[in-house]
Motif scaffolding. Structure first.
Motif: not given
Length: 630
Positions: A388-410
């Motif tokens: 693969w030239h690249g991947v869908m970067n769920y682990a190295g980008f998407c999930k870390p961003v979620w852990t920083w920006l997710r609603d703290d009441t959700g």
């Protein structure tokens, strides 16, 4: 009068290398080529010797670097490396100064020995990724839900479909969720390319267009035609032609792991006399029963030990890969569904062989085509550089961003995980990103899709909760970090959805229902990216990550972009100006200007937001631009 805040220690005081063109003379070498690598060492480190460690044929070897330039703040050291193996791992050994002994690898500086997993990499495989892809903005479209042309009204519905009007809510009940059909088609996409063009999109990525017995079409019944419900083969050609006329590329979506149980191959294999047919061995059987993807009976799993199957997929002129990249479809590449599971079952693992064969086929028949694999967790072991030239970067980008920006009441659940993602500070988020991206080559990173959501995940507008300015912070990271940023249709107008299927709502084309503030944010961010060579192609130098603030630089020899992303108001981040030569002559690419003092640059925020400040650097350094391409 209160004194100005004192500068705080930042990562700009540490030695730096990132594998980008700023530091590597040739990003696409061939086997046997010599490549120069640079490392930037701040003078305060008092380093007096630099060595580069490689391990050709498995045995470590050291090359002594020489100092080639000294500025008022940094010493630049250069070493020459021979690409003796297809992948050349390297790291820097720094001697002198107070520490006397330090390693620099992809995760930073270490005063102890570390494993090779995070070494930098030179990749000397044939058939490099297409030049057009780096820096492109990708727009994901789920065809049934994006737009419906008038032609759709004349098409008969299949027996499996549960028809829905465009404004009907998505029905997520088990018996309906995959069969609810809104009737979006490919001509509908053509009719709305103006919207994508105004947004600044470079690449249209379509989820599957092959016929199936579901609205998602990951259960293909054939790879030889485009679903008539979408307009058939001619509609795909109309779309690719119209997109190309606007300078856009189009990617298809192909499942190498399985077909649908209505696929012509599987119908032959499982029908009367099927045991004696060649197609029987295209699938995996145990105890007379076929193996299916995650036990879903409509998705029988392909057997990639069968070389005739792989020939029909990858090599034949009329096979799925070649046919749709040729005049038949006009596609510019593929996103591969369930790439991580392809060719893997119990004791069998030919995943790497399959990825390499598909890459090789693209290189021979469509050398300008892009190949991106879906991977939800740790993709790094599947990215040696020749698949693969690249991947869908769920682990190295998407999930870390979620852990920083997710609603703290959700209570956001990440793609089937049994517990919600945690809420973390910026330091942990950046540490996670560095950990993942340090384990792949720079070329793999910049040809991967960064994303904050997809058709399989919670919508970013729902993820962040009540404060829609948090979407700005997500977009700030998405469009400024190295990658091909991917947004899902409707993210740019604030569409919501609590999980993947719920997020697959029809695109509302009544603009009175759009969040125009979010739309302006997306347009502004993408515009800033398009205007800045540093944001599209620059290296990455982290500056600060703590609490509610992330600060980094994107750098080329000709431009620097300072990016400051805040998730909330925070104490000022004060950076010594001497590390930012030329910043006083810069300009705002997005958001407010930083406070420029005589000796320091101050970055503050009153809430979630993004600023991008660009300038021409005055700190010198070598200019590496040579790369092999098409």
């Amino acid at each position: 009068m209160s004194p100005s805040p004192a500068p705080i220690p930042t990562l700009l005081s540490e030695p730096h290398h990132d594998g980008s063109a700023r530091y590597v003379s040739n990003l696409t070498p061939r086997l046997g080529d010599t490549v120069d690598v640079l490392v930037r060492v701040p003078l305060e480190c008092e380093v007096d010797a630099v060595h580069v460690r490689t391990s050709p044929d498995g045995e470590q070897q050291f090359a002594r670097a020489r100092r080639v330039r000294t500025t008022s703040t940094d010493a630049w050291w250069k070493a020459s490396l021979v690409c003796h193996n297809p992948v050349t791992n390297y790291r820097f050994l720094l001697a002198g100064g107070p520490t006397k002994y330090a390693w620099l690898n992809g995760t930073g500086v270490h005063l102890r020995d570390v494993p090779d997993a995070s070494d930098f990499r030179l990749v000397a495989h044939d058939k490099p990724a297409p030049v057009w892809a780096e820096g492109s903005v990708v727009y994901q479209i789920f065809p049934d839900r994006f737009a419906r042309s008038a032609r759709a009204d004349r098409r008969p519905l299949p027996d499996w479909a549960v028809p829905a009007s465009w404004d009907d809510p998505v029905d997520t009940s088990p018996g309906v969720i995959a069969h609810q059909l809104y009737g979006g088609d490919l001509d509908g996409v053509v009719e709305h390319l103006d919207h994508l063009e105004s947004l600044g999109v470079d690449v249209v990525y379509l989820t599957p267009f092959f016929p199936g017995r579901s609205n998602h079409r990951y259960d293909a019944s054939s790879f030889e035609s485009v679903d008539p419900l979408l307009g058939g083969d001619a509609a795909l050609r109309r779309l690719t032609t119209a997109a190309h006329e606007r300078g856009m590329k189009v990617l298809g979506d192909f499942t190498t792991n399985h077909t649908g149980d209505a696929h012509e191959w599987f119908v032959t294999a499982s029908g009367p006399g099927g045991k004696s047919t060649p197609e029987r061995d295209y699938y995996i059987w145990e105890g007379g029963q076929y193996v299916s993807w995650l036990g879903v009976p409509t998705l029988p799993k392909l057997n990639h030990l069968n070389h005739d199957l792989r020939r029909r997929i990858f090599e034949d002129r009329s096979g799925v890969v070649r046919k749709w990249l040729s005049r038949s479809g006009g596609l510019d590449g593929w996103r591969v569904d369930v790439a991580n599971m392809t060719g893997r079952w119990r004791a069998t693992d030919v995943n790497h062989e399959v990825a390499a064969q598909m890459r090789d086929a693209l290189g021979r028949w469509a050398p300008d085509a892009l190949l991106v694999g879906e991977h939800v967790h740790d993709y790094t072991v599947d990215m040696p550089g020749d698949g693969w030239h690249g991947v869908m970067n769920y682990a190295g980008f998407c999930k870390p961003v979620w852990t920083w920006l997710r609603d703290d009441t959700g209570d956001p659940n990440f793609l089937g995980a049994p517990v919600p993602v945690p809420l973390l500070d910026a330091g942990a988020v950046v540490e996670t990103m560095r950990d993942f991206t340090s384990r792949i080559a720079w070329s793999s990173l910049v040809h991967s899709f960064n994303l904050v959501g997809s058709h399989d995940a919670t919508r970013v507008r729902t993820l962040v909760g009540d404060d829609d300015r948090m979407v700005d912070a997500a977009a700030g990271l998405l469009f400024t970090l190295p990658s091909m940023p991917m947004l899902t249709y409707g993210d740019e107008i604030g569409m919501e959805g609590t999980f993947g299927e719920d997020g697959r709502r029809p695109m509302p084309w009544d603009e009175s229902r759009w969040d125009t503030r979010i739309l302006a944010t997306y347009r502004g961010m993408i515009s800033a990216r398009r205007r800045s060579v540093a944001l599209r192609r620059g290296g990455l130098r982290w500056v600060h990550a703590s609490g509610d603030a992330i600060v980094f630089l994107r750098e080329t020899a000709d431009e620097v972009a300072l990016v400051h992303v805040a998730r909330a108001a925070h104490e000022p981040v004060v950076v010594e100006r001497r590390h930012l030569g030329g910043i006083e002559d810069g300009a705002s690419a997005y958001g407010p200007a930083p406070k420029l003092g005589a000796r320091a640059v101050t970055l503050s925020a009153t809430g979630p937001g993004v600023r991008i400040w660009t300038w021409k650097p005055t700190d010198g350094g070598a200019k590496h631009v040579r790369r092999r391409g098409h």
